[in-house]
Design a protein around this motif. Structure first.
Motif, PDB file in Angstrom:
ATOM      1  N   SER A  10       0.858  -1.182   0.000  1.00 13.96           N
ATOM      2  CA  SER A  10       0.000   0.000   0.000  1.00 13.96           C
ATOM      3  C   SER A  10       0.892   1.229   0.000  1.00 13.96           C
ATOM      4  O   SER A  10       1.753   1.370   0.875  1.00 13.96           O
ATOM      5  CB  SER A  10      -0.903   0.021   1.236  1.00 13.96           C
ATOM      6  OG  SER A  10      -1.791  -1.072   1.243  1.00 13.96           O
ATOM      7  N   LEU A  11       0.687   2.091  -0.965  1.00 13.29           N
ATOM      8  CA  LEU A  11       1.409   3.358  -1.041  1.00 13.29           C
ATOM      9  C   LEU A  11       0.416   4.470  -0.770  1.00 13.29           C
ATOM     10  O   LEU A  11      -0.618   4.564  -1.435  1.00 13.29           O
ATOM     11  CB  LEU A  11       2.049   3.534  -2.416  1.00 13.29           C
ATOM     12  CG  LEU A  11       3.023   2.438  -2.832  1.00 13.29           C
ATOM     13  CD1 LEU A  11       3.550   2.701  -4.240  1.00 13.29           C
ATOM     14  CD2 LEU A  11       4.156   2.323  -1.839  1.00 13.29           C
ATOM     15  N   ILE A  12       0.713   5.304   0.203  1.00 12.57           N
ATOM     16  CA  ILE A  12      -0.184   6.379   0.613  1.00 12.57           C
ATOM     17  C   ILE A  12       0.452   7.700   0.223  1.00 12.57           C
ATOM     18  O   ILE A  12       1.582   7.995   0.615  1.00 12.57           O
ATOM     19  CB  ILE A  12      -0.470   6.324   2.133  1.00 12.57           C
ATOM     20  CG1 ILE A  12      -1.249   5.050   2.490  1.00 12.57           C
ATOM     21  CG2 ILE A  12      -1.279   7.531   2.560  1.00 12.57           C
ATOM     22  CD1 ILE A  12      -0.417   3.866   2.759  1.00 12.57           C
ATOM     23  N   ILE A  13      -0.288   8.483  -0.553  1.00 15.91           N
ATOM     24  CA  ILE A  13       0.214   9.750  -1.069  1.00 15.91           C
ATOM     25  C   ILE A  13      -0.700  10.864  -0.583  1.00 15.91           C
ATOM     26  O   ILE A  13      -1.914  10.820  -0.788  1.00 15.91           O
ATOM     27  CB  ILE A  13       0.244   9.753  -2.607  1.00 15.91           C
ATOM     28  CG1 ILE A  13       1.117   8.608  -3.119  1.00 15.91           C
ATOM     29  CG2 ILE A  13       0.724  11.101  -3.138  1.00 15.91           C
ATOM     30  CD1 ILE A  13       0.987   8.352  -4.612  1.00 15.91           C
ATOM     31  N   ALA A  14      -0.113  11.851   0.058  1.00 15.58           N
ATOM     32  CA  ALA A  14      -0.855  13.051   0.454  1.00 15.58           C
ATOM     33  C   ALA A  14      -0.724  14.069  -0.678  1.00 15.58           C
ATOM     34  O   ALA A  14       0.377  14.309  -1.175  1.00 15.58           O
ATOM     35  CB  ALA A  14      -0.288  13.626   1.741  1.00 15.58           C
ATOM     36  N   ALA A  15      -1.846  14.641  -1.077  1.00 14.55           N
ATOM     37  CA  ALA A  15      -1.829  15.600  -2.179  1.00 14.55           C
ATOM     38  C   ALA A  15      -2.627  16.843  -1.814  1.00 14.55           C
ATOM     39  O   ALA A  15      -3.679  16.760  -1.171  1.00 14.55           O
ATOM     40  CB  ALA A  15      -2.414  14.976  -3.446  1.00 14.55           C
ATOM     41  N   TYR A  16      -2.099  17.965  -2.228  1.00 13.39           N
ATOM     42  CA  TYR A  16      -2.831  19.226  -2.128  1.00 13.39           C
ATOM     43  C   TYR A  16      -2.426  20.085  -3.322  1.00 13.39           C
ATOM     44  O   TYR A  16      -1.300  20.588  -3.377  1.00 13.39           O
ATOM     45  CB  TYR A  16      -2.550  19.963  -0.818  1.00 13.39           C
ATOM     46  CG  TYR A  16      -3.271  21.286  -0.725  1.00 13.39           C
ATOM     47  CD1 TYR A  16      -4.656  21.323  -0.671  1.00 13.39           C
ATOM     48  CD2 TYR A  16      -2.573  22.484  -0.732  1.00 13.39           C
ATOM     49  CE1 TYR A  16      -5.331  22.533  -0.607  1.00 13.39           C
ATOM     50  CE2 TYR A  16      -3.240  23.695  -0.677  1.00 13.39           C
ATOM     51  CZ  TYR A  16      -4.619  23.714  -0.605  1.00 13.39           C
ATOM     52  OH  TYR A  16      -5.293  24.904  -0.562  1.00 13.39           O
ATOM     53  N   ASN A  17      -3.342  20.180  -4.278  1.00 16.32           N
ATOM     54  CA  ASN A  17      -3.075  20.876  -5.535  1.00 16.32           C
ATOM     55  C   ASN A  17      -1.839  20.264  -6.211  1.00 16.32           C
ATOM     56  O   ASN A  17      -1.606  19.074  -6.053  1.00 16.32           O
ATOM     57  CB  ASN A  17      -2.962  22.378  -5.320  1.00 16.32           C
ATOM     58  CG  ASN A  17      -4.316  22.988  -4.970  1.00 16.32           C
ATOM     59  OD1 ASN A  17      -5.347  22.602  -5.520  1.00 16.32           O
ATOM     60  ND2 ASN A  17      -4.322  23.918  -4.036  1.00 16.32           N
ATOM     61  N   GLN A  18      -1.144  21.008  -6.990  1.00 14.16           N
ATOM     62  CA  GLN A  18       0.027  20.510  -7.718  1.00 14.16           C
ATOM     63  C   GLN A  18      -0.303  19.271  -8.552  1.00 14.16           C
ATOM     64  O   GLN A  18       0.396  18.251  -8.508  1.00 14.16           O
ATOM     65  CB  GLN A  18       1.185  20.222  -6.772  1.00 14.16           C
ATOM     66  CG  GLN A  18       1.647  21.420  -5.988  1.00 14.16           C
ATOM     67  CD  GLN A  18       2.853  21.106  -5.127  1.00 14.16           C
ATOM     68  OE1 GLN A  18       3.423  20.034  -5.162  1.00 14.16           O
ATOM     69  NE2 GLN A  18       3.257  22.094  -4.350  1.00 14.16           N
ATOM     70  N   LEU A  19      -1.356  19.349  -9.356  1.00  7.10           N
ATOM     71  CA  LEU A  19      -1.812  18.233 -10.182  1.00  7.10           C
ATOM     72  C   LEU A  19      -0.679  17.660 -11.034  1.00  7.10           C
ATOM     73  O   LEU A  19      -0.526  16.448 -11.134  1.00  7.10           O
ATOM     74  CB  LEU A  19      -2.980  18.670 -11.075  1.00  7.10           C
ATOM     75  CG  LEU A  19      -3.458  17.650 -12.107  1.00  7.10           C
ATOM     76  CD1 LEU A  19      -3.888  16.357 -11.445  1.00  7.10           C
ATOM     77  CD2 LEU A  19      -4.587  18.243 -12.938  1.00  7.10           C
TER      78      LEU A  19
END
Length: 167
Positions: free
Chosen positions: A7-16
């Protein structure tokens, strides 16, 4: 290396753009174990949601799975990682920021190092700045020069660890 679901967990906020590059770099290595990719979108307003929904559909029926989670507001990177970790099913877990690109053998190399050095957590080396160089060549050169070296005090933006470490 054992074949275990990761399982790879990625936090994203904008920066598509960076999120796309991150996920593409993860998926391009076809000589790897299957991934469950959980992306926590912290209220992006730049098309990230539409991209993640489409990518999840595109991966249906493949060996990988993308599970997008959408928060109404930015909770921060650590709460997003924890949110994804709680939903994860893999026996090996990874956390990443969305502006990370990984090399072809990054995951299996880190799993090897975890096992070989009997570690509870490991973080890959990360270089900062624009990617205005041949990424794969630089990663291969760095790996060759630093094979089996460990740094004990390194601030991370990505880490891999067994589920037992999280539990």
């Amino acid at each position: 290396m054992k074949t275990v679901r990761a399982s790879l967990i990625i936090a994203a906020y904008n920066q598509l753009k960076y999120t796309e590059l991150c996920i593409d770099s993860i998926l391009r290595d076809q000589d790897r174990i299957p991934y469950e990719i959980i992306v926590i979108d912290n209220g992006s307003g730049d098309g990230t949601r539409a991209y993640l929904e489409q990518k999840a559909k595109d991966l249906q029926g493949s060996r990988d799975r993308l599970l997008p989670i959408f928060n109404e507001k930015n909770l921060g990177v650590a709460p997003a990682w924890n949110q994804g970790l709680r939903l994860s099913t893999g026996q090996v877990l990874g956390i990443l920021n969305n502006d990370i690109r990984v090399s072809l053998t990054w995951f299996r190399s880190l799993i090897w190092a975890l096992d070989h050095h009997k570690l509870a957590l490991i973080s890959p080396f990360a270089a900062t700045g624009e990617l205005n160089y041949d990424f794969d060549s630089r990663a291969a050169q760095f790996t060759k020069q630093n094979l089996c070296k460990l740094w004990k005090d390194y601030d991370f933006c990505a880490a891999v660890f067994p589920r037992s470490t999280f539990d």
